[in-house]
Design a protein around this motif. Structure first.
Motif, PDB file in Angstrom:
ATOM      1  N   ASN A   1      27.153 -12.698 -15.558  1.00 55.00           N
ATOM      2  CA  ASN A   1      27.058 -11.565 -14.640  1.00 55.00           C
ATOM      3  C   ASN A   1      26.096 -11.965 -13.508  1.00 55.00           C
ATOM      4  O   ASN A   1      24.893 -12.062 -13.739  1.00 55.00           O
ATOM      5  CB  ASN A   1      26.529 -10.324 -15.369  1.00 55.00           C
ATOM      6  N   PRO A   2      26.605 -12.213 -12.305  1.00 48.51           N
ATOM      7  CA  PRO A   2      25.731 -12.656 -11.213  1.00 48.51           C
ATOM      8  C   PRO A   2      24.729 -11.604 -10.757  1.00 48.51           C
ATOM      9  O   PRO A   2      23.802 -11.916 -10.013  1.00 48.51           O
ATOM     10  CB  PRO A   2      26.716 -13.005 -10.092  1.00 48.51           C
ATOM     11  N   ARG A   3      24.894 -10.377 -11.218  1.00 51.78           N
ATOM     12  CA  ARG A   3      23.954  -9.318 -10.865  1.00 51.78           C
ATOM     13  C   ARG A   3      22.736  -9.302 -11.787  1.00 51.78           C
ATOM     14  O   ARG A   3      21.779  -8.568 -11.532  1.00 51.78           O
ATOM     15  CB  ARG A   3      24.679  -7.956 -10.904  1.00 51.78           C
ATOM     16  N   ILE A   4      22.784 -10.094 -12.849  1.00 45.24           N
ATOM     17  CA  ILE A   4      21.650 -10.196 -13.769  1.00 45.24           C
ATOM     18  C   ILE A   4      20.736 -11.335 -13.332  1.00 45.24           C
ATOM     19  O   ILE A   4      21.192 -12.459 -13.105  1.00 45.24           O
ATOM     20  CB  ILE A   4      22.135 -10.447 -15.212  1.00 45.24           C
ATOM     21  N   GLN A   5      19.472 -11.036 -13.190  1.00 49.14           N
ATOM     22  CA  GLN A   5      18.452 -12.031 -12.896  1.00 49.14           C
ATOM     23  C   GLN A   5      17.611 -12.240 -14.151  1.00 49.14           C
ATOM     24  O   GLN A   5      17.102 -11.285 -14.738  1.00 49.14           O
ATOM     25  CB  GLN A   5      17.568 -11.565 -11.741  1.00 49.14           C
ATOM     26  N   ASP A   6      17.478 -13.496 -14.567  1.00 53.59           N
ATOM     27  CA  ASP A   6      16.748 -13.800 -15.794  1.00 53.59           C
ATOM     28  C   ASP A   6      16.177 -15.211 -15.649  1.00 53.59           C
ATOM     29  O   ASP A   6      16.881 -16.125 -15.210  1.00 53.59           O
ATOM     30  CB  ASP A   6      17.690 -13.720 -17.000  1.00 53.59           C
TER      31      ASP A   6
END
Length: 265
Positions: free
Chosen positions: A220-225
């Motif tokens: 999911n490119p909207r998740i930053q981790d």
């Protein structure tokens, strides 16, 4: 964020090798463990921003004649050797997916964790109960369950795996972005920034030498981790957005069979 109240529900039936549970007490322990796997699966969906939730509609125990994954799946398709009446039972229970739980699963003669009937690449296939079959090794747990369900939902391993094992269609999925995502160089040596998600799965062995190191969410490119490579971005909108694909097709996954209620032993 996922709105659990609006999430589509997929109903799962488990058919368990009776060698795993010789007594009623042990059967209840197996059922509790499977319930914990489904709880973890739902955690993966939430952390991936996927509007799906899974529930168990049935756990039954049956003698399975084969330990080889391909043979188990063939028996499921043919409704034989422990799977008699499988599709009628799915209709009665409202089971969208039937998962065989094996004791000591083999894949091509070697110990393995799981296998789906296929990577379903068309809407007709992902909406078909007859295409919604997988086998999972009991000891491999929720991560394998999520991975094999992902294949049945149209997801594939992705471009990183295709780089490691070219020419095998690892990036062919229901949409171009319905793939696992990760970074690495396929040398089986751990290096900073290497990662893969649930759909990369055990192929992480080819990337960093550790087949248990894939991260517990779908691309999911909207998740930053911070665990997601040098940029901390856990996907790519063009080649690695499994969460988008799952959300777009959620009603097909939940629409195989109409649910009439749980029937746990």
């Amino acid at each position: 964020m996922v709105n659990t109240a609006q999430a589509e529900t997929i109903d799962i039936r488990f058919v368990v090798a009776d060698s795993l549970a010789a007594t009623p007490a042990v059967q209840q322990q197996v059922i509790a463990k499977l319930s914990s796997y489904v709880g973890q699966l739902n955690g993966y969906y939430r952390s991936s921003q996927v509007n799906l939730q899974a529930e168990i509609v049935d756990v039954s125990f049956a003698a399975m004649a084969k330990a080889e994954a391909v043979s188990v799946l063939r028996d499921m398709e043919r409704e034989q050797n422990g799977f008699t009446g499988l599709f009628d039972k799915a209709r009665q229970l409202g089971a969208d997916y039937t998962i065989a739980i094996a004791d000591g699963l083999l894949i091509n003669g070697k110990p393995g964790c799981g296998r789906a009937l296929a990577v379903n690449r068309t809407l007709a296939d992902i909406a078909s109960t007859r295409k919604a079959l997988a086998v999972v090794n009991f000891v491999c747990g929720a991560h394998t369950l999520a991975h094999e369900l992902g294949h049945l939902m149209g997801l594939n391993h992705g471009f990183l795996v295709n780089d490691c094992a070219p020419g095998k269609g690892h990036n062919s999925a229901i949409t171009p972005y319905a793939n696992g995502y990760g970074e690495g160089n396929c040398d089986s040596q751990a290096q900073p920034g290497e990662f893969g998600d649930i759909m990369v799965g055990g192929w992480m062995r080819a990337v960093n030498g550790n087949d248990k190191s894939s991260l517990p969410f779908f691309s999911n490119p909207r998740i930053q981790d911070v665990r997601c490579g040098s940029k901390g971005q856990c996907g790519d909108p063009h080649i690695g957005d499994a969460a988008r694909a799952l959300n777009e097709h959620a009603h097909y996954y939940a629409g195989h069979e109409q649910r009439s209620g749980k029937n746990l032993p």
